[in-house]
Design a protein around this motif. Structure first.
Motif, PDB file in Angstrom:
ATOM      1  N   THR A 182       1.021  -0.903   0.636  1.00  0.00           N
ATOM      2  CA  THR A 182      -0.379  -0.060  -0.028  1.00  0.00           C
ATOM      3  C   THR A 182       0.967   1.303   0.165  1.00  0.00           C
ATOM      4  N   LEU A 183       1.867   1.344   0.825  1.00  0.00           N
ATOM      5  CA  LEU A 183       2.666   2.289   0.855  1.00  0.00           C
ATOM      6  C   LEU A 183       4.059   2.406  -0.264  1.00  0.00           C
ATOM      7  N   ARG A 184       4.031   1.690  -1.116  1.00  0.00           N
ATOM      8  CA  ARG A 184       4.784   1.804  -2.367  1.00  0.00           C
ATOM      9  C   ARG A 184       3.310   2.315  -3.141  1.00  0.00           C
ATOM     10  N   THR A 185       2.914   1.981  -3.328  1.00  0.00           N
ATOM     11  CA  THR A 185       1.399   2.744  -3.761  1.00  0.00           C
ATOM     12  C   THR A 185       1.531   3.583  -4.220  1.00  0.00           C
ATOM     13  N   GLY A 186       1.292   4.503  -3.052  1.00  0.00           N
ATOM     14  CA  GLY A 186       1.646   6.234  -2.371  1.00  0.00           C
ATOM     15  C   GLY A 186       2.920   6.228  -3.017  1.00  0.00           C
ATOM     16  N   LEU A 187       3.775   5.824  -2.824  1.00  0.00           N
ATOM     17  CA  LEU A 187       5.489   5.942  -3.485  1.00  0.00           C
ATOM     18  C   LEU A 187       4.992   6.796  -5.023  1.00  0.00           C
ATOM     19  N   ALA A 188       4.808   5.259  -5.718  1.00  0.00           N
ATOM     20  CA  ALA A 188       3.830   5.257  -6.968  1.00  0.00           C
ATOM     21  C   ALA A 188       3.154   6.574  -7.597  1.00  0.00           C
ATOM     22  N   MET A 189       2.792   6.900  -6.667  1.00  0.00           N
ATOM     23  CA  MET A 189       1.680   7.830  -7.176  1.00  0.00           C
ATOM     24  C   MET A 189       2.524   9.054  -7.048  1.00  0.00           C
ATOM     25  N   GLY A 190       3.892   9.679  -6.386  1.00  0.00           N
ATOM     26  CA  GLY A 190       4.486  10.653  -6.605  1.00  0.00           C
ATOM     27  C   GLY A 190       4.768  10.610  -4.955  1.00  0.00           C
ATOM     28  N   ALA A 191       4.541  10.398  -3.629  1.00  0.00           N
ATOM     29  CA  ALA A 191       5.313  10.644  -2.516  1.00  0.00           C
ATOM     30  C   ALA A 191       6.889  10.028  -2.391  1.00  0.00           C
ATOM     31  N   ASP A 192       7.090  11.372  -1.199  1.00  0.00           N
ATOM     32  CA  ASP A 192       8.425  10.871  -1.441  1.00  0.00           C
ATOM     33  C   ASP A 192       9.465   9.878  -0.453  1.00  0.00           C
ATOM     34  N   ARG A 193       8.703   9.615   1.077  1.00  0.00           N
ATOM     35  CA  ARG A 193       9.033   8.524   1.289  1.00  0.00           C
ATOM     36  C   ARG A 193       8.000   8.128   2.202  1.00  0.00           C
ATOM     37  N   ALA A 194       7.829   7.202   2.908  1.00  0.00           N
ATOM     38  CA  ALA A 194       7.153   5.907   3.439  1.00  0.00           C
ATOM     39  C   ALA A 194       7.976   5.703   4.950  1.00  0.00           C
ATOM     40  N   ILE A 195       6.791   5.554   5.761  1.00  0.00           N
ATOM     41  CA  ILE A 195       6.578   4.970   6.978  1.00  0.00           C
ATOM     42  C   ILE A 195       6.107   3.696   7.265  1.00  0.00           C
ATOM     43  N   LEU A 196       6.209   2.703   7.765  1.00  0.00           N
ATOM     44  CA  LEU A 196       5.448   1.270   8.609  1.00  0.00           C
ATOM     45  C   LEU A 196       6.016   1.230   9.423  1.00  0.00           C
ATOM     46  N   VAL A 197       5.132   1.114  10.455  1.00  0.00           N
ATOM     47  CA  VAL A 197       4.124   0.741  11.704  1.00  0.00           C
ATOM     48  C   VAL A 197       3.803  -1.096  11.388  1.00  0.00           C
ATOM     49  N   GLU A 198       4.795  -1.842  11.672  1.00  0.00           N
ATOM     50  CA  GLU A 198       4.472  -2.908  11.798  1.00  0.00           C
ATOM     51  C   GLU A 198       4.498  -3.674  12.878  1.00  0.00           C
ATOM     52  N   THR A 199       2.888  -4.451  12.681  1.00  0.00           N
ATOM     53  CA  THR A 199       2.089  -4.532  13.997  1.00  0.00           C
ATOM     54  C   THR A 199       1.321  -5.676  13.333  1.00  0.00           C
ATOM     55  N   ASP A 200       1.066  -7.113  13.335  1.00  0.00           N
ATOM     56  CA  ASP A 200       0.414  -8.226  13.270  1.00  0.00           C
ATOM     57  C   ASP A 200      -1.416  -7.748  14.133  1.00  0.00           C
ATOM     58  N   ASP A 201      -1.266  -7.157  15.095  1.00  0.00           N
ATOM     59  CA  ASP A 201      -2.917  -6.673  15.709  1.00  0.00           C
ATOM     60  C   ASP A 201      -3.810  -5.971  15.152  1.00  0.00           C
ATOM     61  N   THR A 202      -5.005  -5.949  15.269  1.00  0.00           N
ATOM     62  CA  THR A 202      -5.776  -5.120  14.834  1.00  0.00           C
ATOM     63  C   THR A 202      -6.479  -3.964  15.548  1.00  0.00           C
ATOM     64  N   VAL A 203      -5.497  -2.665  15.115  1.00  0.00           N
ATOM     65  CA  VAL A 203      -5.205  -1.663  15.644  1.00  0.00           C
ATOM     66  C   VAL A 203      -6.793  -0.850  15.390  1.00  0.00           C
ATOM     67  N   GLU A 204      -6.832  -0.764  16.697  1.00  0.00           N
ATOM     68  CA  GLU A 204      -8.270   0.479  16.978  1.00  0.00           C
ATOM     69  C   GLU A 204      -8.037   1.581  16.880  1.00  0.00           C
ATOM     70  N   PRO A 205      -8.600   2.877  16.143  1.00  0.00           N
ATOM     71  CA  PRO A 205      -9.218   3.552  15.628  1.00  0.00           C
ATOM     72  C   PRO A 205      -8.228   4.526  16.955  1.00  0.00           C
ATOM     73  N   LEU A 206      -8.211   4.528  18.299  1.00  0.00           N
ATOM     74  CA  LEU A 206      -7.531   5.491  19.503  1.00  0.00           C
ATOM     75  C   LEU A 206      -5.922   4.884  19.451  1.00  0.00           C
ATOM     76  N   ALA A 207      -5.577   3.573  19.242  1.00  0.00           N
ATOM     77  CA  ALA A 207      -4.248   3.371  19.083  1.00  0.00           C
ATOM     78  C   ALA A 207      -3.640   4.139  17.684  1.00  0.00           C
ATOM     79  N   VAL A 208      -4.211   3.366  16.423  1.00  0.00           N
ATOM     80  CA  VAL A 208      -3.895   4.767  15.747  1.00  0.00           C
ATOM     81  C   VAL A 208      -3.565   5.814  15.528  1.00  0.00           C
ATOM     82  N   ALA A 209      -4.536   6.566  16.504  1.00  0.00           N
ATOM     83  CA  ALA A 209      -4.463   7.884  16.068  1.00  0.00           C
ATOM     84  C   ALA A 209      -2.815   7.941  17.560  1.00  0.00           C
ATOM     85  N   LYS A 210      -3.133   7.394  18.157  1.00  0.00           N
ATOM     86  CA  LYS A 210      -1.570   6.933  18.942  1.00  0.00           C
ATOM     87  C   LYS A 210      -0.401   7.072  18.785  1.00  0.00           C
TER      88      LYS A 210
END
Length: 249
Positions: free
Chosen positions: A71-99
């Motif tokens: 998904t990040l590579r798609t954003g980079l292919a669209m034209g973004a300069d760099r990417a950050i992946l916060v890797e986790t196999d857990d289902t992350v709820e909105p509050l944790a995502v926001a944090k």
């Protein structure tokens, strides 16, 4: 100015969702995944602002499994300069995502965060608002037009009564609505270039965030089928059925 764009890996919007037989969730095995459509709009808007000379760098960030790198590579292919992946196999709820995004934003210090108003898988529509509260900065949700000025952004919002235009001081959080723009397709040369663009990998623990779930899904089920409609011959008959059968008048 730097623009940060959070993106999420979701089931492609063209795929028919199938519920697991035991009702514990939706079937994700062998299902096409793609970038959340609202996030695509956010990436496009960030790129347009950069092309207009309003920003120098666009950074895309995603929180999810290793496969979210696609998904990040798609954003980079669209034209973004760099990417950050916060890797986790857990289902992350909105509050944790926001944090987690708060930690990323504090490290990156963007002048603007643009993100989709909601993800099409859970439809929570919470992360942008929570992130603004955690960062103690302004927010402009449901944006259909964004114009940057010196130290502020003029945002046209889609509200129930029509359109509302507000000025928000930067840095700020903007969440995108469908009518903001039409996302571009990544060209083949840009897809090849995206493979060489920098992609940093982090974990939630790097930001001191616990992704343990606070919500429990009790059951997932498909919506009931719609009943067949009927035809009426006169307006009077329609009004009568709306009163006696539908109960809406």
């Amino acid at each position: 100015m730097k623009i940060l764009v959070p993106v999420k890996r979701v089931v492609d919007y063209n795929v028919k969702i199938r519920v697991k037989p035991d009702g514990t969730g939706v079937e994700l095995a062998n299902v096409k995944m793609s970038m959340n459509p609202f996030d695509e709009i956010a990436v496009e808007e960030a790129l347009r602002l950069k092309e207009a000379g309003k920003a120098e760098e666009v950074v895309v960030v995603s929180i999810g499994p290793a496969k979210a790198e696609e998904t990040l590579r798609t954003g980079l292919a669209m034209g973004a300069d760099r990417a950050i992946l916060v890797e986790t196999d857990d289902t992350v709820e909105p509050l944790a995502v926001a944090k987690i995004l708060k930690g990323v934003a504090e490290a990156e210090a963007p002048g603007l965060v643009i993100m989709g108003k909601q993800a099409i898988d859970d439809d929570s529509n919470q992360t942008g608002q929570m992130l603004a509260a955690l960062l103690k900065c302004g927010q402009a949700t449901f944006a259909s037009k964004v114009e940057l000025a010196e130290g502020s952004a003029k945002v046209t919002r889609e509200v129930d009564g029509g359109l509302q235009t507000i000025d928000v001081k930067l840095p700020a959080i903007v969440t995108t609505d469908l009518r903001l723009n039409e996302p571009r397709y990544a060209s083949l040369p840009n897809i090849m270039k995206a493979k060489k663009k920098p992609l940093d990998k982090k974990t939630p623990s790097d930001f001191g965030v616990d992704t343990a779930q606070r919500l429990k899904v009790l059951k997932t089920e498909e919506p009931g089928g719609r009943k067949a409609g009927i035809k009426v011959k006169t307006v009077a008959e329609l009004v009568e059925k709306l009163k006696t059968e539908a109960g809406v008048l």
